[in-house]
Design an enzyme around this catalytic site. Structure first.
Site, short mmCIF file in Angstrom:
data_model
loop_
_atom_site.label_atom_id
_atom_site.label_comp_id
_atom_site.label_asym_id
_atom_site.label_seq_id
_atom_site.Cartn_x
_atom_site.Cartn_y
_atom_site.Cartn_z
N GLY A 13 0.83 -1.21 0.00
CA GLY A 13 0.00 0.00 0.00
C GLY A 13 0.86 1.25 0.00
O GLY A 13 1.95 1.27 0.57
N ARG A 76 -0.59 -6.61 -4.90
CA ARG A 76 -0.97 -7.94 -5.40
C ARG A 76 0.17 -8.63 -6.12
O ARG A 76 0.25 -9.84 -6.14
CB ARG A 76 -2.13 -7.79 -6.39
CG ARG A 76 -3.33 -7.08 -5.81
CD ARG A 76 -4.46 -7.11 -6.79
NE ARG A 76 -4.12 -6.51 -8.06
CZ ARG A 76 -4.64 -5.38 -8.53
NH1 ARG A 76 -5.55 -4.75 -7.83
NH2 ARG A 76 -4.29 -4.89 -9.69
N GLY A 116 6.32 -3.04 3.09
CA GLY A 116 6.01 -3.59 4.39
C GLY A 116 6.40 -5.06 4.48
O GLY A 116 7.25 -5.53 3.71
N ASP A 117 5.73 -5.79 5.35
CA ASP A 117 6.15 -7.18 5.58
C ASP A 117 5.98 -8.05 4.33
O ASP A 117 6.81 -8.91 4.06
CB ASP A 117 5.42 -7.78 6.80
CG ASP A 117 3.93 -7.88 6.59
OD1 ASP A 117 3.37 -7.00 5.90
OD2 ASP A 117 3.31 -8.83 7.10
N THR A 119 6.23 -7.12 1.15
CA THR A 119 7.32 -6.80 0.23
C THR A 119 8.63 -7.41 0.72
O THR A 119 9.42 -7.95 -0.06
CB THR A 119 7.45 -5.26 0.12
OG1 THR A 119 6.21 -4.74 -0.34
CG2 THR A 119 8.56 -4.84 -0.83
N THR A 139 5.24 1.70 6.10
CA THR A 139 3.83 1.39 6.29
C THR A 139 3.23 2.31 7.35
O THR A 139 3.92 2.65 8.32
CB THR A 139 3.55 -0.08 6.72
OG1 THR A 139 2.20 -0.20 7.14
CG2 THR A 139 4.42 -0.55 7.86
N ASP A 141 1.14 1.26 9.27
CA ASP A 141 0.76 0.36 10.37
C ASP A 141 1.87 0.23 11.43
O ASP A 141 1.62 -0.25 12.53
CB ASP A 141 0.44 -1.04 9.84
CG ASP A 141 -0.59 -1.02 8.74
OD1 ASP A 141 -1.43 -0.11 8.75
OD2 ASP A 141 -0.56 -1.91 7.87
N ASP A 143 4.11 -1.94 11.64
CA ASP A 143 4.13 -3.32 12.11
C ASP A 143 5.26 -4.15 11.51
O ASP A 143 5.22 -5.39 11.57
CB ASP A 143 2.77 -3.99 11.81
CG ASP A 143 2.46 -4.06 10.33
OD1 ASP A 143 3.20 -3.42 9.53
OD2 ASP A 143 1.49 -4.72 9.95
N ARG A 185 -4.17 -2.64 10.30
CA ARG A 185 -4.18 -4.10 10.11
C ARG A 185 -4.20 -4.84 11.43
O ARG A 185 -5.04 -4.54 12.27
CB ARG A 185 -2.98 -4.52 9.25
CG ARG A 185 -3.42 -5.08 7.97
CD ARG A 185 -2.36 -5.53 7.06
NE ARG A 185 -1.01 -5.35 7.49
CZ ARG A 185 -0.01 -6.08 7.06
NH1 ARG A 185 -0.23 -7.04 6.21
NH2 ARG A 185 1.22 -5.84 7.46
O1 F6P Z 1 -1.03 -1.75 5.33
C1 F6P Z 1 -1.56 -0.48 5.13
C2 F6P Z 1 -3.06 -0.52 5.08
O2 F6P Z 1 -3.54 0.80 4.88
C3 F6P Z 1 -3.73 -1.18 6.28
O3 F6P Z 1 -3.76 -0.32 7.39
C4 F6P Z 1 -5.07 -1.52 5.69
O4 F6P Z 1 -5.65 -2.62 6.37
C5 F6P Z 1 -4.73 -1.91 4.28
O5 F6P Z 1 -3.49 -1.30 3.98
C6 F6P Z 1 -5.74 -1.46 3.26
O6 F6P Z 1 -5.34 -1.96 2.02
P1 F6P Z 1 -6.00 -1.55 0.63
O7 F6P Z 1 -5.38 -0.24 0.22
O8 F6P Z 1 -5.63 -2.66 -0.26
O9 F6P Z 1 -7.47 -1.40 0.84
#
Ligand code: F6P
Length: 363
Positions: A13, A76, A116-117, A119, A139, A141, A143, A185
């Site tokens: 993301g 993806r 993030g994790d 990747t 990220t 998050d 995390d 997340r």
């Molecule tokens: O990992 C970042 C994040 O924004 C999370 O906080 C959230 O759950 C997810 O990505 C949303 O992903 P997408 O942009 O695919 O809806």
């Protein structure tokens, strides 16, 4: 002697600060090390589909303050599981050899993977096949394992805190319970830190399963003390004691990923069953990933970038740049891949929240 060349891609993301990293990597590589820089488009998709561009000074000029990523991203694309349509059905194919071929054809000294994790897990697998990788953690998050922080988090925390500040005025004026759902997340960093910074009354995080009766009890107790409003900050990954996380969307297979979201609404519905409690819900969603990076994220992203190029120049491959004790250090990718850093129950943040009298959703 040929000019050394490194590659960079942004995966997962988007978040504020990605462009600051791209700029920092390109400028450091060009100015300090005399390298060329190749940027792959749309994360690993560009590596799979041979879509890339050369990042010269002009291309990275003026992007420091821009949110998103000029390279594009994808959460993806995975070289080990490329989705292909075969006779009308979606199938997975391993495109990692093609990626390594392109890596070799482009004479890359190293590939800097910003993500993030997910990747980092792909980067780790590519490194095991021979690619020389340097990871940079991003990220909202916060995390990613082995690092105290990630860029993007500070900007998202600022957005969430600002939202909580703004919801306070309506909560106070209308004597309402305002539930605000934030991203993060499976980790509660964003909810907990914005909740403390914004003066939330109840903060619900995934690490502490919630009890709806305890939340309602906390709101009621506040009204007994004359507080006629409450702010309930809920992390999207929260779940009740013995319950499951809430998803907006069930995975439809193919490119669809399960999407967390909606637990705030469920909590509000339960609160509203009590006629004396008027409740409204705000789901912040992708607003938290938008806008320019904060100064803190610009600094962090830039320092991560400089360190990543230094690791590549020093041939310290297959490591991710991490912040530990305030310093930037390399950590092996294998220690990061496939793991998530969640809020420890003995975190000083939890201690501070409890000391302030905040309720954490369970008694
Ligand atoms: O990992 C970042 C994040 O924004 C999370 O906080 C959230 O759950 C997810 O990505 C949303 O992903 P997408 O942009 O695919 O809806």
């Amino acid at each position: 002697m040929k000019t050394k060349r490194i590659g960079i891609l942004t995966g997962g993301g988007d978040c504020p600060g990605l462009n600051a990293v791209i700029r920092g990597v390109a400028k450091t590589a060009i100015h300090r090390h005399g390298m060329e820089v190749v940027g792959f488009l749309d994360g690993f998709e560009g590596l799979i589909e041979k879509r890339f561009l050369f990042l010269d000074h002009a291309r990275v000029s003026g992007i420091l303050t821009m949110g998103g990523t000029i390279l594009g991203t994808s959460n993806r694309a995975n070289p080990f599981k490329r989705l292909v349509i075969d006779e009308g059905a979606v199938k997975e194919a391993d495109a990692s050899d093609d990626c390594l071929q392109l890596y070799g054809d482009l004479r890359l000294e190293a590939l800097i993977c910003v993500g993030g994790d997910g990747t980092m897990a792909i980067a780790d697998r590519l490194s095991r096949k021979g690619a020389r990788i340097v990871g940079v953690p991003k990220t909202i998050d916060k995390d990613v394992m082995e690092t105290e922080t990630t860029f993007g988090f500070d900007s998202a925390r600022a957005v969430a805190t600002d939202a909580i500040d703004k919801l306070h005025t309506t909560a106070q004026s209308h004597h309402r319970v305002m539930v605000v759902e934030v991203m993060g997340r499976n980790a509660g960093w964003l909810a907990l830190e914005s909740g403390i910074a914004g003066g939330g009354d109840v903060v619900v995080i995934p690490e502490i399963p919630f009890d709806i009766e305890a939340i309602i009890g906390a709101v009621r107790k506040r009204s007994l003390y004359g507080k006629r409003f409450s702010i309930v900050v809920v992390a999207e990954g929260a779940k009740s004691v013995g319950g499951e996380q809430v998803f907006q969307h069930s995975p439809g297979g193919g490119v669809q990923q399960p999407r967390l979201g909606g637990v705030g609404r469920l909590i509000a519905e339960q609160i509203e069953k009590h006629p004396e409690m008027e409740c409204r819900v705000t789901i912040l969603g992708h607003l938290q990933r938008g806008g320019p990076p904060t100064p803190c994220d610009r600094l962090l992203a830039t320092q991560f970038a400089v360190k990543a190029v230094e690791l590549a120049a020093n041939q310290q491959f297959n490591h991710m740049v991490a912040q530990k004790g305030g310093r930037l250090v390399p950590v092996p990718l294998e220690r990061v891949a496939g793991k998530q850093r969640r809020v420890p129950l003995d975190s000083p943040l939890i201690e501070a929240a409890l000391a302030l009298g905040m309720h954490l959703g369970a008694d």
